[in-house]
Design a protein around this motif. Sequence first.
Motif, mmCIF file in Angstrom:
data_model
loop_
_atom_site.group_PDB
_atom_site.id
_atom_site.type_symbol
_atom_site.label_atom_id
_atom_site.label_comp_id
_atom_site.label_asym_id
_atom_site.label_seq_id
_atom_site.Cartn_x
_atom_site.Cartn_y
_atom_site.Cartn_z
ATOM 1 N N THR A 166 0.843 -1.208 0.000
ATOM 2 C CA THR A 166 0.000 0.000 0.000
ATOM 3 C C THR A 166 0.872 1.251 0.000
ATOM 4 O O THR A 166 0.638 2.192 -0.766
ATOM 5 N N ILE A 167 1.887 1.231 0.860
ATOM 6 C CA ILE A 167 2.751 2.412 0.961
ATOM 7 C C ILE A 167 3.470 2.660 -0.358
ATOM 8 O O ILE A 167 3.579 3.799 -0.814
ATOM 9 N N ARG A 168 3.926 1.598 -1.009
ATOM 10 C CA ARG A 168 4.627 1.776 -2.287
ATOM 11 C C ARG A 168 3.686 2.327 -3.348
ATOM 12 O O ARG A 168 4.113 3.094 -4.213
ATOM 13 N N ILE A 169 2.415 1.925 -3.291
ATOM 14 C CA ILE A 169 1.459 2.493 -4.243
ATOM 15 C C ILE A 169 1.266 3.972 -3.943
ATOM 16 O O ILE A 169 1.235 4.814 -4.848
ATOM 17 N N LEU A 170 1.183 4.306 -2.650
ATOM 18 C CA LEU A 170 0.991 5.708 -2.279
ATOM 19 C C LEU A 170 2.193 6.554 -2.696
ATOM 20 O O LEU A 170 2.065 7.755 -2.910
ATOM 21 N N LEU A 171 3.350 5.930 -2.808
ATOM 22 C CA LEU A 171 4.551 6.673 -3.222
ATOM 23 C C LEU A 171 4.737 6.655 -4.730
ATOM 24 O O LEU A 171 5.724 7.173 -5.239
ATOM 25 N N GLY A 172 3.815 6.007 -5.436
ATOM 26 C CA GLY A 172 3.931 5.979 -6.888
ATOM 27 C C GLY A 172 5.012 5.036 -7.383
ATOM 28 O O GLY A 172 5.442 5.123 -8.534
ATOM 29 N N LEU A 173 5.482 4.145 -6.519
ATOM 30 C CA LEU A 173 6.501 3.182 -6.950
ATOM 31 C C LEU A 173 5.842 1.984 -7.615
ATOM 32 O O LEU A 173 6.403 1.373 -8.517
ATOM 33 N N LEU A 174 4.651 1.648 -7.147
ATOM 34 C CA LEU A 174 3.875 0.575 -7.755
ATOM 35 C C LEU A 174 2.603 1.188 -8.312
ATOM 36 O O LEU A 174 2.133 2.210 -7.839
ATOM 37 N N ARG A 175 2.073 0.517 -9.316
ATOM 38 C CA ARG A 175 0.840 1.000 -9.913
ATOM 39 C C ARG A 175 -0.286 0.076 -9.476
ATOM 40 O O ARG A 175 -0.172 -1.136 -9.609
ATOM 41 N N ALA A 176 -1.359 0.670 -8.950
ATOM 42 C CA ALA A 176 -2.476 -0.143 -8.479
ATOM 43 C C ALA A 176 -3.201 -0.771 -9.668
ATOM 44 O O ALA A 176 -3.242 -0.192 -10.751
ATOM 45 N N ASP A 177 -3.747 -1.982 -9.455
ATOM 46 C CA ASP A 177 -4.532 -2.615 -10.520
ATOM 47 C C ASP A 177 -5.966 -2.100 -10.537
ATOM 48 O O ASP A 177 -6.636 -2.148 -11.561
ATOM 49 N N GLY A 178 -6.432 -1.640 -9.400
ATOM 50 C CA GLY A 178 -7.793 -1.138 -9.351
ATOM 51 C C GLY A 178 -8.007 -0.353 -8.079
ATOM 52 O O GLY A 178 -7.191 -0.416 -7.159
ATOM 53 N N GLY A 179 -9.120 0.408 -8.027
ATOM 54 C CA GLY A 179 -9.398 1.224 -6.852
ATOM 55 C C GLY A 179 -8.852 2.627 -7.021
ATOM 56 O O GLY A 179 -8.206 2.932 -8.026
ATOM 57 N N THR A 180 -9.137 3.460 -6.030
ATOM 58 C CA THR A 180 -8.649 4.831 -6.135
ATOM 59 C C THR A 180 -7.772 5.146 -4.942
ATOM 60 O O THR A 180 -7.974 4.620 -3.854
ATOM 61 N N ALA A 181 -6.795 5.991 -5.184
ATOM 62 C CA ALA A 181 -5.917 6.428 -4.112
ATOM 63 C C ALA A 181 -5.623 7.896 -4.322
ATOM 64 O O ALA A 181 -5.344 8.316 -5.449
ATOM 65 N N SER A 182 -5.749 8.671 -3.263
ATOM 66 C CA SER A 182 -5.306 10.053 -3.387
ATOM 67 C C SER A 182 -4.447 10.396 -2.189
ATOM 68 O O SER A 182 -4.650 9.895 -1.082
ATOM 69 N N LEU A 183 -3.448 11.189 -2.471
ATOM 70 C CA LEU A 183 -2.432 11.512 -1.474
ATOM 71 C C LEU A 183 -2.251 13.018 -1.516
ATOM 72 O O LEU A 183 -1.957 13.570 -2.579
ATOM 73 N N LEU A 184 -2.475 13.684 -0.374
ATOM 74 C CA LEU A 184 -2.353 15.143 -0.306
ATOM 75 C C LEU A 184 -3.108 15.807 -1.464
ATOM 76 O O LEU A 184 -2.638 16.764 -2.071
ATOM 77 N N GLY A 185 -4.237 15.239 -1.801
ATOM 78 C CA GLY A 185 -5.083 15.823 -2.835
ATOM 79 C C GLY A 185 -4.663 15.512 -4.256
ATOM 80 O O GLY A 185 -5.292 15.966 -5.205
ATOM 81 N N GLY A 186 -3.589 14.722 -4.447
ATOM 82 C CA GLY A 186 -3.145 14.416 -5.805
ATOM 83 C C GLY A 186 -3.188 12.930 -6.085
ATOM 84 O O GLY A 186 -3.503 12.123 -5.211
ATOM 85 N N ASP A 187 -2.855 12.578 -7.317
ATOM 86 C CA ASP A 187 -2.821 11.171 -7.720
ATOM 87 C C ASP A 187 -1.402 10.645 -7.501
ATOM 88 O O ASP A 187 -0.460 11.153 -8.100
ATOM 89 N N PRO A 188 -1.250 9.637 -6.654
ATOM 90 C CA PRO A 188 0.106 9.205 -6.315
ATOM 91 C C PRO A 188 0.927 8.727 -7.516
ATOM 92 O O PRO A 188 2.152 8.829 -7.500
ATOM 93 N N TRP A 189 0.296 8.208 -8.539
ATOM 94 C CA TRP A 189 1.050 7.730 -9.704
ATOM 95 C C TRP A 189 1.375 8.892 -10.630
ATOM 96 O O TRP A 189 2.531 9.103 -10.999
ATOM 97 N N ARG A 190 0.350 9.677 -10.979
ATOM 98 C CA ARG A 190 0.534 10.718 -11.985
ATOM 99 C C ARG A 190 1.341 11.898 -11.447
ATOM 100 O O ARG A 190 2.229 12.429 -12.101
ATOM 101 N N ASP A 191 1.033 12.300 -10.224
ATOM 102 C CA ASP A 191 1.670 13.515 -9.692
ATOM 103 C C ASP A 191 2.833 13.188 -8.763
ATOM 104 O O ASP A 191 3.172 13.991 -7.891
ATOM 105 N N ALA A 192 3.423 12.001 -8.967
ATOM 106 C CA ALA A 192 4.419 11.525 -7.995
ATOM 107 C C ALA A 192 5.445 12.590 -7.607
ATOM 108 O O ALA A 192 5.602 12.913 -6.426
ATOM 109 N N THR A 193 6.119 13.164 -8.609
ATOM 110 C CA THR A 193 7.245 14.026 -8.238
ATOM 111 C C THR A 193 6.801 15.303 -7.522
ATOM 112 O O THR A 193 7.481 15.757 -6.606
ATOM 113 N N THR A 194 5.660 15.850 -7.903
ATOM 114 C CA THR A 194 5.229 17.068 -7.198
ATOM 115 C C THR A 194 4.781 16.741 -5.772
ATOM 116 O O THR A 194 5.059 17.497 -4.843
#
Lengths: 300, 543
Positions: free
Chosen positions: A46-74
């Motif tokens: 879960t933590i790796r998905i939240l850090l954008g290191l892994l890509r989730a197969d399904g479901g939604t995740a938001s971190l600090l209001g952003g998308d952990p995969w797409r907005d990883a670096t910001t």
Amino acid sequence: MSDAISVTGLFKSFGRTKALDGLDLHVKTGEVHGFLGPNGAGKSTTIRILLGLLRADGGTASLLGGDPWRDATTLHRRLAYVPGDVNLWPTLTGGEVIDLLGRLRGGLDPKRRAELLDRFDLDPRKKGRSYSKGNRQKVALVAALASDVELLVLDEPTSGLDPLMEEVFRDCVAEERRGGRTVLLSSHILAEVEALCDRVSIIRGGRTVETGTLAELRHLTRTSVSAELAGPVDGVAAMPGVYDLVADGNRLTCEVDTARLDELLRRLTTVGVRSLTSQPPTLEQLFLRHYEADRPAVSA
Amino acid sequence: MTAVAAPAPVARGTGLVGTGALVRLALRRDRVMLPVWLGVQFLLAAGSASSVKGLYATDASREAFAATAGNNPATVAMYGPSTDLATLGGLATWKLGVYGAALLALMSIFTLVRHTRGDEEPGRLELVCAGVVGRYAALTAGVIVALAANLVAVPVVGVGLMSGGIAASGAFAFGFAVAAAGFVFTGIAAVTAQLTEASRAANGMAAATLAAAYLLRAVGDTTHQVSFLSWISPLGWTLQVRAFAAHPHFWVLGLALVATAVLLTTGYALSGHRDIGAGLVPPRPGPAVGGPLLRSPLALAWRLSRGLLLGWAVAFVAVSAALGSVAAGIADFASTAQVRDMITKLGGEQNLVDAYLSFAMSAAGILAAVYATQTVLRLRTEETSLRAEPLLATRVGRIRWAASHLAVAAVGVVGLLALGGVVAGLAHGLRTHDVGGQVPRLLAAGLVQAPAALLVAAIAMFLIGVLPRLSTAAWAVLGAFLLLGEFGGLFKLNQRVLDVSPFTHTPRLPGADVTATPIVALLLVAVVLTAAGLIGLRRRDIG
Ligand SMILES: Nc1ncnc2c1ncn2[C@@H]1O[C@H](COP(=O)(O)OP(=O)(O)OP(=O)(O)O)[C@@H](O)[C@H]1O
Ligand SMILES: [Mg+2]
């Protein structure tokens, strides 16, 4: 209060292994959130998905209001991460690693860095491989705690720390919370969770099985009651929420769902109570119940 | 092997307890790799023998070949002395001697280091050593497996050659000659595995010794004044056995055995003097704060790779200086009047010297490709060792992280080749009193190697991005390219197949004409593969 982390129905599998199976996790801004579960439950995944290191197969995740995969670096400018397995570069010293990670995160406070090194009693001049496990962990902790960020993601941050350092760590996290930071803390150390966490989520087999404050969780579990009564009492065994009843003349011991404690006591007072001890579940019992719920030996 | 695998009735104090179990574990882990190494040996032996038999069936044809290629210093530098080219076996194994020995040496190095330092580094060996396993058990198991693999190589090579019609006595003598190199390098790896904490460095040091051995005999075989150099090179010994001469020098095998024994003893002695996990060189404290430049993934990539690059730079200077300084005298190599005649027909001494220099530069190109592969594959090591994770949890994106290592690899390739070219040009120019002319000539000859080396790096990047679990196959690809280049012509492979190797397309400088097409094409393919690798990296899971 808004959610710093909001995860709903997260799925992730590695080949045939299902690591996450519809996981939910909600961490409110400004709280210290305990993230618990048996080995292999899916915490690190879960933590790796939240850090954008892994890509989730399904479901939604938001971190600090952003998308952990797409907005990883910001998003990463606003958080610091301490992995469970800290591996350092063999040719870099601890001090260099702390500075490098801090700078890559957007700068770190030199005063705070010096203070943390002192509190954690860490020699920053050693090279990566010459650190012991606990000291490697400290390098990652100092690097994370010295950065000015909104969210701390800590995956078993105290594994390998001695009790003294564990104490220092607790003080530091308490300070972070007072400073308004959000902390996601995955841990197997229940005393640490009890001391630090506002709320906890317990997961097992990639699913969330319980979430809430410790008081709420306690409420959901059983209290042990043992009483000496003025006379025999019947009908207790048939009461809903009463388990493991042992009635021996005037003495009675049982476990009762904490939510139904009230009913049981009312029944007992009808006969008259000479002495009564009631014990709230220990944290261990509470977690073991969740951890082992599907093991036959325990459900018996 | 079963004798070894049986629980040894040794006392605990001997330090060998548990060797049998470790040997079995090693064989299990190597059950794919060792057969592949040996299978390649078989194919090369069988293929060389049968194609030579087809091409040079008569004594006259072989003598004609010996008179041309055998007197060309460039080919002698590549493959070794041409003394027995008139025999079928000698001709069939001319290329195979150096390459077969080098392949067995690499097999021995990787096998030994993998089961000793490679296990020790991540702490895995601690798990084992805490069990009932003596302190020399891991080293012994590695040595046993490596030596046994070399012994198996003897019949593999022998039968391979016999299948192509070579007589058994010579074929097996040759098998022993190449296996001898494997033995010596097992010993060398047993020493280097004790010297550093990182298995990477242990492999690197042993492989550098192999490159030095190749170079020593290349110079020794082509320059009479220093022919003793061939005798201090383990690869030279393989060739000095002269398996197909009327009276092979079997005593040279004894030399190899003595060297192996001395090296192994040294390895054991060193291993007895250090702690598990530690190298012999104790780590020193370093700076307490990060320097002002250590603030980007590029700075980190440079920091991690600069030691390797520096080592390579030293090697490039040494190789180029050595080959460059002997190039001018190379024409003396062909001393008979008849041969001189032939040389003149072939275009004169200048051509011969150029061919030699071009051999030197293409060797530099291959070494640059090895450096590039090492550097790019570091990305994958960083990932699997979980060191990339905290980095990628900062504002560093994956592309920037990968690009940093790619940049270090690319700049290193160009830098090393330029360095090699300039040094060779200086060395050759000083002897021919033409520094001003030779330096730019050989600089160009060095730089023209870069596109092929960069393409190899791009293949590694592609694998990391798209097929991460197969990243180390980049080494197999590089090896296949080299074998294609060396043996493809001999095996009469289709030109299309030969064209697969980027090294086929590198202009042979100095001497040949340069056209832009192959260079541009190589670079273009490299860019496309890199881009595909980066896109793959961006889309996939890390870890
Ligand atoms: N890269 C991977 N490839 C294959 N399986 C994986 C991978 N990462 C995790 N898993 C599997 O996913 C499941 C969840 O693992 P995860 O590391 O998230 O557990 P965890 O809750 O962090 O456990 P622990 O408390 O032991 O740290 C496990 O069954 C694990 O084997
Ligand atoms: Mg974990």
